[in-house]
Scaffold this active site. Structure first.
Site, PDB file in Angstrom:
ATOM      1  N   HIS A 215       2.316  10.678   0.419  1.00  0.00           N
ATOM      2  CA  HIS A 215       3.374  10.280   1.539  1.00  0.00           C
ATOM      3  C   HIS A 215       4.937  10.264   1.109  1.00  0.00           C
ATOM      4  O   HIS A 215       5.952  10.540   1.835  1.00  0.00           O
ATOM      5  CB  HIS A 215       3.212   8.834   1.768  1.00  0.00           C
ATOM      6  CG  HIS A 215       1.776   8.469   2.498  1.00  0.00           C
ATOM      7  ND1 HIS A 215       1.573   9.010   3.695  1.00  0.00           N
ATOM      8  CD2 HIS A 215       0.706   7.899   2.011  1.00  0.00           C
ATOM      9  CE1 HIS A 215       0.192   8.808   4.126  1.00  0.00           C
ATOM     10  NE2 HIS A 215      -0.161   7.949   3.130  1.00  0.00           N
TER      11      HIS A 215
ATOM     12  N   HIS B 245       0.881  -1.324   0.031  1.00  0.00           N
ATOM     13  CA  HIS B 245       0.065   0.045   0.143  1.00  0.00           C
ATOM     14  C   HIS B 245       1.035   1.167   0.060  1.00  0.00           C
ATOM     15  O   HIS B 245       0.828   2.316  -0.576  1.00  0.00           O
ATOM     16  CB  HIS B 245      -1.055   0.071   1.070  1.00  0.00           C
ATOM     17  CG  HIS B 245      -1.796   0.964   1.279  1.00  0.00           C
ATOM     18  ND1 HIS B 245      -3.013   1.060   2.118  1.00  0.00           N
ATOM     19  CD2 HIS B 245      -2.041   2.109   0.757  1.00  0.00           C
ATOM     20  CE1 HIS B 245      -3.511   2.383   1.888  1.00  0.00           C
ATOM     21  NE2 HIS B 245      -2.955   3.089   0.946  1.00  0.00           N
TER      22      HIS B 245
ATOM     23  N   GLU C  42       0.491   7.597  -3.776  1.00  0.00           N
ATOM     24  CA  GLU C  42       1.014   7.434  -2.586  1.00  0.00           C
ATOM     25  C   GLU C  42       2.502   8.174  -2.590  1.00  0.00           C
ATOM     26  O   GLU C  42       3.008   8.771  -1.552  1.00  0.00           O
ATOM     27  CB  GLU C  42       1.847   6.039  -2.414  1.00  0.00           C
ATOM     28  CG  GLU C  42       0.445   5.008  -1.981  1.00  0.00           C
ATOM     29  CD  GLU C  42      -0.018   5.156  -0.754  1.00  0.00           C
ATOM     30  OE1 GLU C  42       0.795   5.343   0.383  1.00  0.00           O
ATOM     31  OE2 GLU C  42      -1.224   5.497  -0.681  1.00  0.00           O
TER      32      GLU C  42
END
Length: 216
Positions: free
Chosen positions: A114, A68, A110
């Site tokens: 992040h 993930h 992502e």
């Protein structure tokens, strides 16, 4: 103010005090540790991917736990959508991560949310994700799960601990969603060594009969 009003105000103040702060747009590279988030692909497919006709959910892939993300984390809370001097990755770079992430486009999202917060370039961040993913052994019994089962979430955690002797119970947490096993989240130092999770990350799923669909 009535007694009921005072109680409501106190509860509101308490809930505000315990929630982690994540304002977005923080400075890249300013964080304490990483969370390696491994998603149980059959759960994502059942709740989201099937409706999108995602190629991740095609049985030919045999996805079990997929990447993930690798999330920069504070001891309490997390940064997101950080300011970084590094260029965003090319479409080719994000597409190359699909062998780990399963879902097309996930690596791009992502990175935005992040990866920018890591302070690394996209090339180095994706390489670090691969290194982190490779550092954790997926339990064979789960990687080859050939039938639907209901089990305590604690059993999934124990399987990871047995497959990874250097991992302790306070360094991994199992999450659930809609009565299903959702993710295994492993806390790592910036050097990718297992470490104790922060108090807001370590909350394990407490279900005793979570559904874990077979690999597909």
């Amino acid at each position: 103010m009535t007694r009921l009003g005072l109680l409501a105000a106190a509860l509101l103040a308490l809930s505000t005090a315990v929630l982690p702060a994540h304002a977005e747009g923080e400075r890249a590279g300013d964080f304490d540790y990483y969370v390696l988030s491994l998603s149980w692909s059959p759960t994502w497919c059942a709740l989201t991917g099937d409706a999108r006709n995602s190629p991740q959910c095609d049985p030919k892939h045999d996805h079990s736990f997929v990447l993930h993300g690798l999330w920069p984390q504070y001891e309490r809370g997390w940064p997101s959508f950080c300011r970084t001097p590094h260029r965003d990755p090319s479409r080719q770079q994000t597409a190359a991560m699909e062998d780990l992430t399963g879902a097309p486009g996930l690596a791009w999202y992502e990175w935005k949310k992040h990866g920018r917060c890591s302070g690394l370039s996209a090339t180095d961040y994706f390489a670090l994700e691969r290194e982190a993913y490779a550092s954790i052994e997926i339990p064979e019994v789960l990687a080859n799960l050939d039938r639907d089962v209901r089990l305590p979430a604690k059993v999934v955690e124990q399987a990871f601990l047995e497959a990874n002797p250097g991992l302790d119970a306070d360094e991994i947490t199992i999450t659930c969603k809609s009565g299903r096993i959702q993710e295994a989240r492993i806390c790592l130092t910036k050097d990718l060594e297992p470490r104790k999770c922060g108090s807001d990350t370590i909350r394990d799923c407490s279900l005793s009969d979570a559904l874990m669909e077979k690999v597909r």
